[in-house]
Design an enzyme around this catalytic site. Structure first.
Site, PDB file in Angstrom:
ATOM      1  N   GLU A  38      29.576  19.668  25.499  1.00 32.73           N
ATOM      2  CA  GLU A  38      28.301  19.599  24.766  1.00 32.73           C
ATOM      3  C   GLU A  38      27.908  21.011  24.330  1.00 32.73           C
ATOM      4  O   GLU A  38      27.657  21.871  25.162  1.00 32.73           O
ATOM      5  CB  GLU A  38      27.209  19.012  25.672  1.00 32.73           C
ATOM      6  CG  GLU A  38      25.825  19.053  25.037  1.00 32.73           C
ATOM      7  CD  GLU A  38      24.706  18.587  25.974  1.00 32.73           C
ATOM      8  OE1 GLU A  38      24.983  17.917  26.990  1.00 32.73           O
ATOM      9  OE2 GLU A  38      23.540  18.909  25.682  1.00 32.73           O
ATOM     10  N   ARG A  42      21.087  25.414  20.223  1.00 28.59           N
ATOM     11  CA  ARG A  42      20.043  26.379  20.582  1.00 28.59           C
ATOM     12  C   ARG A  42      20.333  27.766  20.061  1.00 28.59           C
ATOM     13  O   ARG A  42      19.590  28.699  20.327  1.00 28.59           O
ATOM     14  CB  ARG A  42      19.905  26.442  22.108  1.00 28.59           C
ATOM     15  CG  ARG A  42      19.424  25.131  22.680  1.00 28.59           C
ATOM     16  CD  ARG A  42      19.213  25.195  24.164  1.00 28.59           C
ATOM     17  NE  ARG A  42      19.249  23.856  24.695  1.00 28.59           N
ATOM     18  CZ  ARG A  42      19.235  23.561  25.970  1.00 28.59           C
ATOM     19  NH1 ARG A  42      19.165  24.511  26.869  1.00 28.59           N
ATOM     20  NH2 ARG A  42      19.279  22.299  26.359  1.00 28.59           N
ATOM     21  N   THR A  66      20.882  19.118  22.451  1.00 29.37           N
ATOM     22  CA  THR A  66      19.597  19.566  21.902  1.00 29.37           C
ATOM     23  C   THR A  66      19.403  19.041  20.472  1.00 29.37           C
ATOM     24  O   THR A  66      18.881  19.733  19.598  1.00 29.37           O
ATOM     25  CB  THR A  66      19.443  21.111  21.958  1.00 29.37           C
ATOM     26  OG1 THR A  66      20.010  21.593  23.188  1.00 29.37           O
ATOM     27  CG2 THR A  66      17.978  21.521  21.950  1.00 29.37           C
ATOM     28  N   LYS A 126      20.773  10.258  28.883  1.00 27.45           N
ATOM     29  CA  LYS A 126      20.772  11.508  29.646  1.00 27.45           C
ATOM     30  C   LYS A 126      19.507  11.469  30.510  1.00 27.45           C
ATOM     31  O   LYS A 126      18.427  11.137  29.995  1.00 27.45           O
ATOM     32  CB  LYS A 126      20.711  12.667  28.659  1.00 27.45           C
ATOM     33  CG  LYS A 126      20.401  14.020  29.277  1.00 27.45           C
ATOM     34  CD  LYS A 126      20.492  15.113  28.216  1.00 27.45           C
ATOM     35  CE  LYS A 126      20.086  16.462  28.801  1.00 27.45           C
ATOM     36  NZ  LYS A 126      20.513  17.594  27.966  1.00 27.45           N
TER      37      LYS A 126
HETATM   38  C1  3PG Z   1      20.407  20.964  29.277  1.00 27.53           C
HETATM   39  O1  3PG Z   1      19.921  21.207  28.212  1.00 27.53           O
HETATM   40  O2  3PG Z   1      20.966  19.895  29.479  1.00 27.53           O
HETATM   41  C2  3PG Z   1      20.184  21.949  30.354  1.00 27.53           C
HETATM   42  O3  3PG Z   1      19.823  23.181  29.872  1.00 27.53           O
HETATM   43  C3  3PG Z   1      21.330  22.098  31.280  1.00 27.53           C
HETATM   44  O4  3PG Z   1      20.730  22.279  32.459  1.00 27.53           O
HETATM   45  P1  3PG Z   1      21.253  23.338  33.512  1.00 27.53           P
HETATM   46  O5  3PG Z   1      21.306  24.661  32.813  1.00 27.53           O
HETATM   47  O6  3PG Z   1      20.211  23.290  34.613  1.00 27.53           O
HETATM   48  O7  3PG Z   1      22.606  22.876  33.980  1.00 27.53           O
END
Ligand code: 3PG
Length: 208
Positions: A38, A42, A66, A126
């Site tokens: 993924e 961002r 995102t 998710k």
């Molecule tokens: C996401 O967008 O899914 C999170 O930023 C990932 O979360 P983590 O950095 O706590 O693993």
């Protein structure tokens, strides 16, 4: 959708500042056993990173994270993303995604949000931000009234707490950024990333 996840246990959630690093990063992760990637929208480099991985690392199943709007969905589909993940979801995104060629995995943090997604025909979500939104206790509670719904918990997952999520009957896989530290990507420290990614090989899903 189940086919997308059939061999997947861990999805690296990647924030990448330079698309130059994308191909080597993807090859490192795939070689270490993590093939579903993924790339979060961002950074300005994200779309080009998706494009490069899609064309140069065919063994990777690259998707976008995102994703916030229909225009994001269109952009990532054009870049070659094979799936899209949203941190939450809106009525507009549900409506628009039904015409899109790639599957959307909408984000949920409450049972009403799961019910809304199910009204739109979705059964895969998710669960975000997993640790902050109730963790494994929340997912266990949802399995009673909504046994058909399946989740990819993300947000606060680590190599240490991942097994407790993966043991749950309603968890398909977990997502997280712990194996792709931004400083290691920036430095091109593929040895460190490979080590963190290989450590995920010991993780197993309980029941699907
Ligand atoms: C996401 O967008 O899914 C999170 O930023 C990932 O979360 P983590 O950095 O706590 O693993």
């Amino acid at each position: 959708m189940n086919a997308l996840f059939s061999e997947i246990v861990v999805i690296p959630v990647i924030r990448i500042e330079s698309s130059e690093r994308a191909v080597e990063l993807a090859r490192t992760l795939v070689d270490a056993g993590l093939s579903m990637l993924e790339i979060t929208l961002r950074t300005p480099a994200a779309l080009e990173a998706i494009e490069r991985i899609a064309s140069e690392v065919p063994e990777a199943v690259v998707g976008a994270g995102t994703v916030l709007s229909a225009s994001d969905l269109n952009r990532v589909a054009r870049a070659g993303a094979r799936f899209a993940i949203a941190p939450g979801c809106t009525q507009t995104l549900y409506r628009e995604s039904s015409d899109m060629p790639l599957p959307l995995i909408p984000g949920v943090a409450t049972i009403s949000e799961v019910m809304l997604g199910m009204e739109h025909g979705y059964e895969h979500f998710k669960f975000f931000p997993a640790e902050a939104a109730g963790g494994t206790a929340m997912l266990k509670a949802w399995a009673g009234p909504l046994p058909q719904a399946r989740f990819v918990p993300t947000g606060g997952i680590t190599i240490d707490n991942a097994p407790s999520y993966l043991a749950l009957s309603n968890v398909l896989a977990v997502g997280g950024s712990w194996m792709v530290p931004e400083d290691a990507i920036e430095a091109g420290d593929w040895t460190r990333i490979a080590g963190l990614a290989r450590a995920c090989a010991g993780l197993r899903v309980g029941e699907r």
